[in-house]
Design an enzyme around this catalytic site. Structure first.
Site, PDB file in Angstrom:
ATOM      1  N   ASP A  34       1.068  -1.320   0.130  1.00 28.54           N
ATOM      2  CA  ASP A  34      -0.156   0.105   0.319  1.00 28.54           C
ATOM      3  C   ASP A  34       0.864   1.149  -0.278  1.00 28.54           C
ATOM      4  O   ASP A  34       1.437   1.754   0.933  1.00 28.54           O
ATOM      5  CB  ASP A  34      -0.758  -0.595   1.437  1.00 28.54           C
ATOM      6  CG  ASP A  34      -1.911  -0.738   1.113  1.00 28.54           C
ATOM      7  OD1 ASP A  34      -2.336  -0.589  -0.019  1.00 28.54           O
ATOM      8  OD2 ASP A  34      -2.235  -2.071   1.788  1.00 28.54           O
ATOM      9  N   MET A  36       1.343   5.609  -0.243  1.00 33.53           N
ATOM     10  CA  MET A  36       0.011   6.419   0.205  1.00 33.53           C
ATOM     11  C   MET A  36       0.708   7.398  -0.151  1.00 33.53           C
ATOM     12  O   MET A  36       2.524   7.826   0.627  1.00 33.53           O
ATOM     13  CB  MET A  36      -0.161   6.500   1.513  1.00 33.53           C
ATOM     14  CG  MET A  36      -1.084   5.483   1.374  1.00 33.53           C
ATOM     15  SD  MET A  36      -2.109   4.312   3.393  1.00 33.53           S
ATOM     16  CE  MET A  36      -2.670   3.307   2.997  1.00 33.53           C
ATOM     17  N   HIS A  65      -0.335  -1.250  -4.128  1.00 34.15           N
ATOM     18  CA  HIS A  65      -1.438  -0.628  -5.044  1.00 34.15           C
ATOM     19  C   HIS A  65      -1.423   0.920  -3.985  1.00 34.15           C
ATOM     20  O   HIS A  65      -0.567   1.054  -3.349  1.00 34.15           O
ATOM     21  CB  HIS A  65      -2.866  -0.998  -3.556  1.00 34.15           C
ATOM     22  CG  HIS A  65      -4.183  -0.256  -2.973  1.00 34.15           C
ATOM     23  ND1 HIS A  65      -4.098  -0.406  -2.466  1.00 34.15           N
ATOM     24  CD2 HIS A  65      -4.371   0.883  -4.124  1.00 34.15           C
ATOM     25  CE1 HIS A  65      -5.787  -0.288  -2.245  1.00 34.15           C
ATOM     26  NE2 HIS A  65      -5.549   1.449  -3.542  1.00 34.15           N
ATOM     27  N   MET A  67      -1.986   4.301  -4.057  1.00 39.90           N
ATOM     28  CA  MET A  67      -3.271   5.874  -3.401  1.00 39.90           C
ATOM     29  C   MET A  67      -2.374   6.828  -4.234  1.00 39.90           C
ATOM     30  O   MET A  67      -1.643   7.989  -2.635  1.00 39.90           O
ATOM     31  CB  MET A  67      -4.124   5.082  -2.212  1.00 39.90           C
ATOM     32  CG  MET A  67      -4.117   4.123  -2.165  1.00 39.90           C
ATOM     33  SD  MET A  67      -4.379   3.181  -0.550  1.00 39.90           S
ATOM     34  CE  MET A  67      -2.916   2.312  -0.052  1.00 39.90           C
ATOM     35  N   MET A 136     -12.840  -1.155  -3.350  1.00 38.39           N
ATOM     36  CA  MET A 136     -12.195  -0.193  -1.771  1.00 38.39           C
ATOM     37  C   MET A 136     -13.540  -0.559  -1.433  1.00 38.39           C
ATOM     38  O   MET A 136     -13.956  -0.980  -0.964  1.00 38.39           O
ATOM     39  CB  MET A 136     -11.728   0.773  -1.978  1.00 38.39           C
ATOM     40  CG  MET A 136     -10.329   1.174  -2.431  1.00 38.39           C
ATOM     41  SD  MET A 136      -8.894   0.363  -1.589  1.00 38.39           S
ATOM     42  CE  MET A 136      -8.986   0.670  -0.209  1.00 38.39           C
ATOM     43  N   PHE A 142      -5.767   4.598   5.470  1.00 43.83           N
ATOM     44  CA  PHE A 142      -5.667   3.366   6.832  1.00 43.83           C
ATOM     45  C   PHE A 142      -5.694   2.077   7.174  1.00 43.83           C
ATOM     46  O   PHE A 142      -7.005   1.386   6.036  1.00 43.83           O
ATOM     47  CB  PHE A 142      -5.890   4.197   7.675  1.00 43.83           C
ATOM     48  CG  PHE A 142      -6.514   5.630   7.636  1.00 43.83           C
ATOM     49  CD1 PHE A 142      -4.963   6.051   8.668  1.00 43.83           C
ATOM     50  CD2 PHE A 142      -6.751   6.709   7.494  1.00 43.83           C
ATOM     51  CE1 PHE A 142      -5.062   7.816   8.775  1.00 43.83           C
ATOM     52  CE2 PHE A 142      -6.870   7.710   7.308  1.00 43.83           C
ATOM     53  CZ  PHE A 142      -4.956   8.501   7.748  1.00 43.83           C
ATOM     54  N   GLY A 144      -7.306  -1.484   9.441  1.00 43.15           N
ATOM     55  CA  GLY A 144      -7.522  -0.725  10.207  1.00 43.15           C
ATOM     56  C   GLY A 144      -9.310  -0.521  10.258  1.00 43.15           C
ATOM     57  O   GLY A 144      -9.594  -0.508  11.590  1.00 43.15           O
ATOM     58  N   ASP A 174     -10.299  -5.135  -0.945  1.00 34.57           N
ATOM     59  CA  ASP A 174      -9.467  -4.829   0.061  1.00 34.57           C
ATOM     60  C   ASP A 174      -9.728  -3.111   0.524  1.00 34.57           C
ATOM     61  O   ASP A 174     -10.969  -2.188   0.853  1.00 34.57           O
ATOM     62  CB  ASP A 174      -8.729  -3.907  -1.786  1.00 34.57           C
ATOM     63  CG  ASP A 174      -7.467  -3.095  -0.359  1.00 34.57           C
ATOM     64  OD1 ASP A 174      -7.379  -4.052   0.669  1.00 34.57           O
ATOM     65  OD2 ASP A 174      -6.857  -1.964  -0.441  1.00 34.57           O
ATOM     66  N   GLY A 175      -9.643  -4.364   1.434  1.00 37.73           N
ATOM     67  CA  GLY A 175      -9.822  -3.220   3.536  1.00 37.73           C
ATOM     68  C   GLY A 175     -11.278  -3.941   4.513  1.00 37.73           C
ATOM     69  O   GLY A 175     -12.776  -4.293   4.320  1.00 37.73           O
ATOM     70  N   SER A 197      -4.636  -5.721   8.438  1.00 36.99           N
ATOM     71  CA  SER A 197      -5.008  -5.846  10.416  1.00 36.99           C
ATOM     72  C   SER A 197      -5.146  -7.375  10.661  1.00 36.99           C
ATOM     73  O   SER A 197      -5.081  -7.442  11.672  1.00 36.99           O
ATOM     74  CB  SER A 197      -5.312  -4.549  10.922  1.00 36.99           C
ATOM     75  OG  SER A 197      -6.920  -4.269  10.364  1.00 36.99           O
TER      76      SER A 197
HETATM   77  C1  DX5 Z   1      -6.125   0.845   2.748  1.00 39.02           C
HETATM   78  C2  DX5 Z   1      -6.117   0.027   1.960  1.00 39.02           C
HETATM   79  C3  DX5 Z   1      -5.778  -1.950   2.560  1.00 39.02           C
HETATM   80  C4  DX5 Z   1      -5.216  -1.881   3.515  1.00 39.02           C
HETATM   81  C5  DX5 Z   1      -5.843  -3.543   3.999  1.00 39.02           C
HETATM   82  O1  DX5 Z   1      -6.030   2.042   2.235  1.00 39.02           O
HETATM   83  O2  DX5 Z   1      -5.321  -0.112   0.681  1.00 39.02           O
HETATM   84  O3  DX5 Z   1      -5.181  -2.443   2.089  1.00 39.02           O
HETATM   85  O4  DX5 Z   1      -3.988  -1.823   4.249  1.00 39.02           O
HETATM   86  O5  DX5 Z   1      -6.067  -3.384   5.679  1.00 39.02           O
HETATM   87  P1  DX5 Z   1      -7.080  -4.032   6.496  1.00 39.02           P
HETATM   88  O6  DX5 Z   1      -7.338  -5.133   6.537  1.00 39.02           O
HETATM   89  O7  DX5 Z   1      -6.602  -3.525   8.291  1.00 39.02           O
HETATM   90  O8  DX5 Z   1      -8.164  -3.106   6.390  1.00 39.02           O
HETATM   91 ZN    ZN Z   2      -4.493  -1.439  -0.247  1.00 42.28          ZN
END
Ligand code: DX5
Ligand code: ZN
Length: 221
Positions: A34, A36, A65, A67, A136, A142, A144, A174-175, A197
């Site tokens: 991820d 960011m 990924h 972002m 998504m 983030f 969690g 994802d998420g 998480s």
């Molecule tokens: C969020 C990320 C996800 C995240 C997934 O912005 O793109 O990939 O790390 O983590 P959990 O499973 O904790 O939501």
């Molecule tokens: Zn991701």
């Protein structure tokens, strides 16, 4: 067969090799990276230098990924010997079609992510070209966060569109995915589940990931 992509975002960054080992022993199919930038999303995570230093340290392919706003100019930095997918956000690319074609020209598979509030029709004209659609199931930025159930309809819709049009793209979610809600995500049509998480922040990440694998295998025909 549902595949698992383990996100390192919530892992201990001082010991990422251990997370790579956990991913392999726990049955993950991909390492989800991820990236960011603090602009497209409020948070900053890590970038291409970290990904490059992890390349060659595991047999597992990387599912990158991004972002990040307008990723066009820096895409090649994410191509490593492990990189299989590079996924960009449709909301972050002014020229999405061109970005996807560039990813392919660099030798990687191209993915497109869309935020929970983005209409699925935003990807209508790239479905025949994309290798992965990343739905998504939280607002990006983030680890969690809680799963947003409304996105299940979007996964179902992409699954139907894929059959109707005879296309082959993978659908990833994802998420906020955990062993309680993963069945609904698989039944809606997802092929790849990103696990963050709920596995890496568990007291015993390896057994948590193995549980994901067991449940995924049980729900998949
Ligand atoms: C969020 C990320 C996800 C995240 C997934 O912005 O793109 O990939 O790390 O983590 P959990 O499973 O904790 O939501
Ligand atoms: Zn991701």
């Amino acid at each position: 067969m549902t595949q698992l992509s383990l996100s390192i975002l919530s892992a201990d960054f001082s010991d990422l090799r251990k997370t790579l080992e956990t991913a392999k022993s726990g049955g993950a199919d991909y390492i989800h990276m991820d990236v960011m930038d603090g602009h497209f999303v409020p948070n900053i995570s890590f970038g291409s230098a970290v990904i490059a230093s992890l390349a060659g340290k595991t047999e597992l392919p990387f599912d990158v990924h991004l972002m990040t706003e307008e990723p066009d100019d820096i895409l090649e930095r994410y191509v490593t010997e492990n990189t299989e997918y590079i996924t960009v956000h449709c909301e972050a690319c002014r020229h999405l079609d061109r970005v996807l074609r560039r990813i392919k020209s660099l030798g990687a598979k191209c993915g497109v992510a869309l935020n929970p509030a983005t209409h699925p029709a935003a990807l209508d004209y790239v479905l025949d070209y994309a290798d992965q659609i990343l739905v998504m199931s939280v607002n990006p930025g983030f680890g969690g966060q809680s799963f947003i159930p409304g996105v299940l309809d979007k996964i179902r819709l992409y699954s139907e569109m894929r059959s109707e049009r005879g296309l082959n793209f993978k659908i990833a979610a994802d998420g906020g995915i955990n062993t309680e809600n993963m069945r609904s995500v698989i039944e809606a049509g997802a092929d790849i589940l990103t696990v963050g998480s709920a596995a890496v922040s568990a007291p015993d990440p390896l057994s948590a990931l193995r549980k994901f694998k067991e449940v995924a295998d049980a729900y998949t025909e």
